[in-house]
Motif scaffolding. Structure first.
Motif, PDB file in Angstrom:
ATOM      1  N   ALA A 319       0.832  -1.202   0.000  1.00  0.00           N
ATOM      2  CA  ALA A 319       0.000   0.000   0.000  1.00  0.00           C
ATOM      3  C   ALA A 319       0.866   1.251   0.000  1.00  0.00           C
ATOM      4  N   PHE A 320       1.960   1.238   0.768  1.00  0.00           N
ATOM      5  CA  PHE A 320       2.891   2.372   0.751  1.00  0.00           C
ATOM      6  C   PHE A 320       3.478   2.582  -0.649  1.00  0.00           C
ATOM      7  N   ASP A 321       3.865   1.480  -1.266  1.00  0.00           N
ATOM      8  CA  ASP A 321       4.472   1.588  -2.606  1.00  0.00           C
ATOM      9  C   ASP A 321       3.505   2.210  -3.605  1.00  0.00           C
ATOM     10  N   GLU A 322       2.233   1.836  -3.513  1.00  0.00           N
ATOM     11  CA  GLU A 322       1.246   2.390  -4.432  1.00  0.00           C
ATOM     12  C   GLU A 322       1.089   3.900  -4.233  1.00  0.00           C
ATOM     13  N   ILE A 323       1.136   4.339  -2.991  1.00  0.00           N
ATOM     14  CA  ILE A 323       0.982   5.767  -2.707  1.00  0.00           C
ATOM     15  C   ILE A 323       2.179   6.554  -3.235  1.00  0.00           C
ATOM     16  N   ILE A 324       3.396   6.057  -2.989  1.00  0.00           N
ATOM     17  CA  ILE A 324       4.570   6.840  -3.398  1.00  0.00           C
ATOM     18  C   ILE A 324       4.721   6.874  -4.911  1.00  0.00           C
ATOM     19  N   VAL A 325       4.219   5.847  -5.592  1.00  0.00           N
ATOM     20  CA  VAL A 325       4.249   5.893  -7.054  1.00  0.00           C
ATOM     21  C   VAL A 325       3.282   6.949  -7.571  1.00  0.00           C
ATOM     22  N   ASN A 326       2.095   7.010  -6.976  1.00  0.00           N
ATOM     23  CA  ASN A 326       1.102   7.993  -7.416  1.00  0.00           C
ATOM     24  C   ASN A 326       1.560   9.421  -7.130  1.00  0.00           C
ATOM     25  N   TRP A 327       2.297   9.619  -6.064  1.00  0.00           N
ATOM     26  CA  TRP A 327       2.716  10.951  -5.669  1.00  0.00           C
ATOM     27  C   TRP A 327       4.118  11.304  -6.163  1.00  0.00           C
ATOM     28  N   LEU A 329       7.051  10.007  -5.191  1.00  0.00           N
ATOM     29  CA  LEU A 329       8.021  10.016  -4.095  1.00  0.00           C
ATOM     30  C   LEU A 329       9.091   8.963  -4.340  1.00  0.00           C
ATOM     31  N   HIS A 330      10.024   8.857  -3.434  1.00  0.00           N
ATOM     32  CA  HIS A 330      11.121   7.890  -3.579  1.00  0.00           C
ATOM     33  C   HIS A 330      11.246   7.067  -2.300  1.00  0.00           C
ATOM     34  N   LYS A 331      11.202   5.761  -2.455  1.00  0.00           N
ATOM     35  CA  LYS A 331      11.401   4.860  -1.316  1.00  0.00           C
ATOM     36  C   LYS A 331      12.898   4.704  -1.091  1.00  0.00           C
ATOM     37  N   VAL A 332      13.376   5.164   0.036  1.00  0.00           N
ATOM     38  CA  VAL A 332      14.809   5.141   0.311  1.00  0.00           C
ATOM     39  C   VAL A 332      15.244   3.789   0.818  1.00  0.00           C
ATOM     40  N   GLU A 333      14.548   3.252   1.823  1.00  0.00           N
ATOM     41  CA  GLU A 333      15.009   2.020   2.444  1.00  0.00           C
ATOM     42  C   GLU A 333      13.866   1.354   3.170  1.00  0.00           C
ATOM     43  N   VAL A 334      13.927   0.020   3.217  1.00  0.00           N
ATOM     44  CA  VAL A 334      12.998  -0.780   4.019  1.00  0.00           C
ATOM     45  C   VAL A 334      13.828  -1.771   4.818  1.00  0.00           C
ATOM     46  N   ILE A 335      13.790  -1.644   6.148  1.00  0.00           N
ATOM     47  CA  ILE A 335      14.525  -2.563   7.021  1.00  0.00           C
ATOM     48  C   ILE A 335      13.568  -3.022   8.109  1.00  0.00           C
ATOM     49  N   VAL A 340      11.453   4.177   4.951  1.00  0.00           N
ATOM     50  CA  VAL A 340      11.978   5.529   4.798  1.00  0.00           C
ATOM     51  C   VAL A 340      11.580   6.062   3.425  1.00  0.00           C
ATOM     52  N   ILE A 341      10.978   7.269   3.407  1.00  0.00           N
ATOM     53  CA  ILE A 341      10.502   7.867   2.169  1.00  0.00           C
ATOM     54  C   ILE A 341      11.070   9.279   2.073  1.00  0.00           C
ATOM     55  N   SER A 342      11.425   9.680   0.834  1.00  0.00           N
ATOM     56  CA  SER A 342      11.871  11.052   0.604  1.00  0.00           C
ATOM     57  C   SER A 342      10.990  11.691  -0.455  1.00  0.00           C
ATOM     58  N   ALA A 343      10.704  12.990  -0.266  1.00  0.00           N
ATOM     59  CA  ALA A 343       9.938  13.772  -1.241  1.00  0.00           C
ATOM     60  C   ALA A 343      10.796  14.954  -1.685  1.00  0.00           C
ATOM     61  N   GLY A 344      10.950  15.094  -2.994  1.00  0.00           N
ATOM     62  CA  GLY A 344      11.793  16.154  -3.531  1.00  0.00           C
ATOM     63  C   GLY A 344      13.236  15.743  -3.729  1.00  0.00           C
ATOM     64  N   ALA A 363       4.556  13.387   2.002  1.00  0.00           N
ATOM     65  CA  ALA A 363       5.241  12.441   2.862  1.00  0.00           C
ATOM     66  C   ALA A 363       4.336  11.976   4.002  1.00  0.00           C
ATOM     67  N   VAL A 364       3.586  12.936   4.611  1.00  0.00           N
ATOM     68  CA  VAL A 364       2.701  12.553   5.722  1.00  0.00           C
ATOM     69  C   VAL A 364       1.585  11.644   5.246  1.00  0.00           C
ATOM     70  N   GLU A 365       1.022  11.951   4.044  1.00  0.00           N
ATOM     71  CA  GLU A 365      -0.040  11.073   3.508  1.00  0.00           C
ATOM     72  C   GLU A 365       0.474   9.667   3.260  1.00  0.00           C
ATOM     73  N   ALA A 366       1.706   9.567   2.744  1.00  0.00           N
ATOM     74  CA  ALA A 366       2.289   8.232   2.526  1.00  0.00           C
ATOM     75  C   ALA A 366       2.432   7.496   3.850  1.00  0.00           C
TER      76      ALA A 366
END
Length: 366
Positions: A319-327, A329-335, A340-344, A363-366
């Motif tokens: 679900a997170f991945d779907e949101i960041i693709v629509n917006w 954004l960039h997924k930095v890391e998953v541990i 971790v998500i970055s915008a801009g 970022a907050v919506e994600a």
């Protein structure tokens, strides 16, 4: 160690699909000596590899062999037309001992053997499927039939002229759609017929034995050249084929590594890494970063099974991945449970970049 040349088609030289080194027949050594190529190209191991690659070699060179076979037949037809023109120029019909009827019969035999059978041969080898399946058989039948006609026309028109037999023998040797052994046998058979006919004549030419000797030497050298050429061409095809396979494997490996890097790094960073750019550092303004963490994750994991935990994390992160693709954004890391998500940072590859005050909201919506 000297290894005898082993024929790939010789069943006595094969044990379990591999070449045997036990044979010491004299003609094996002769064929090794006759194959005048570097030793590395005719070792037992190399010959085994070429035998295994023979079907691929014949398939890949089919168009080339067809073109060469058609060219040889057309050249033979052209030589026949030239011979007919020479006949009229030297007035063979009025030569001593050649009657009008004999001349007509000889011309009829020559036209049938050379022209009609030649065009029939050319027609039969123009079909790719037929050439691939029956090319050798068609060529062998056509050469034997044409050889018989040439022999008769030589007797009836040209007083058993050896040069014509030699010309036909060379034509047979150049018909590379047939195996070299068969071509050599047909060429030698033409000389045997020439000798047999000459011995039945009342007088034998003074230099006939020398002519036959030179002709045999010419055939032997021609066969040796063809054998060396065909062997080296197959070796070149083997090396070229395996080099292309290695290049394809390298390309696939590079594609997999690039795909893996694109899952871990931004696309423009992957390009910089592949170009050996170092250090890699970029400046971005108005960047928002969010770190997520599941409260009590360790205690929660102890209460469920591993499969349930994986299913939960997969559904949530999907679900997170779907949101960041629509917006964008960039997924930095998953541990573990950290996301971790970055915008801009980095900027979207396509479309217009959002306004700076939208980054934090996304970022907050994600």
């Amino acid at each position: 160690t000297n290894m005898p040349f082993l024929d790939p088609d010789d069943e006595e030289c094969q044990v379990g699909g591999e070449f045997s080194l036990k044979t010491k027949r004299w003609y094996d050594r002769f064929r090794l000596w006759w194959l005048m190529v570097p030793y590395e190209s005719k070792t037992s191991d190399m010959l085994q590899k070429l035998r295994l690659e023979s079907k691929a070699y014949l398939r890949d060179t089919l168009d080339k062999r067809m073109s060469l076979a058609k060219g040889v037949v057309i050249l033979w037809q052209s030589l026949a037309c030239l011979a007919q023109a020479i006949d009229y120029a030297v007035d063979v019909e009025n030569d001593d001992g050649i009657t009008g009827a004999m001349y007509r019969d000889g011309v009829t035999v020559r036209n049938f053997a050379v022209n009609m059978l030649g065009w029939l041969h050319l027609h039969l080898i123009t079909d790719k499927t037929r050439f691939e399946r029956r090319g050798e058989l068609i060529t062998a039948i056509m050469l034997l039939a044409q050889g018989a006609g040439v022999s008769l026309s030589c007797v009836m028109l040209y007083r058993n002229e050896p040069a014509l037999y030699v010309t036909f023998g060379l034509y047979s040797l150049f018909s590379t759609s047939l195996r070299l052994k068969a071509r050599a046998a047909i060429s030698c058979a033409a000389l045997v017929v020439c000798v047999a006919v000459e011995l039945t004549r009342c007088t034998v030419r003074d230099t006939f034995d020398e002519i036959i000797g030179y002709s045999l030497a010419l055939f032997l050298l021609t066969c040796s050249g063809f054998r060396m050429q065909e062997h080296l061409e197959q070796c070149a095809h083997y090396y070229r084929r395996h080099v292309n396979q290695r290049i394809e494997e390298i390309a696939k490996t590079q594609y997999k590594s690039t795909s893996l890097l694109r899952q871990l790094l931004p696309a423009h960073v992957v390009t910089l890494v592949k170009n050996n750019v170092s250090p890699i550092a970029d400046n971005y303004n108005d960047v928002s970063i969010i770190f997520t963490d599941i409260k009590g994750f360790t205690t929660f994991c102890a209460s469920i099974s591993p499969s349930e935990l994986v299913e939960l994390l997969n559904s949530m992160y999907s679900a997170f991945d779907e949101i960041i693709v629509n917006w964008g954004l960039h997924k930095v890391e998953v541990i573990g449970d950290a996301y971790v998500i970055s915008a801009g940072c980095p900027l979207p590859e396509h479309g217009e970049a959002p306004l700076p005050d939208e980054y934090a909201m996304r970022a907050v919506e994600a």
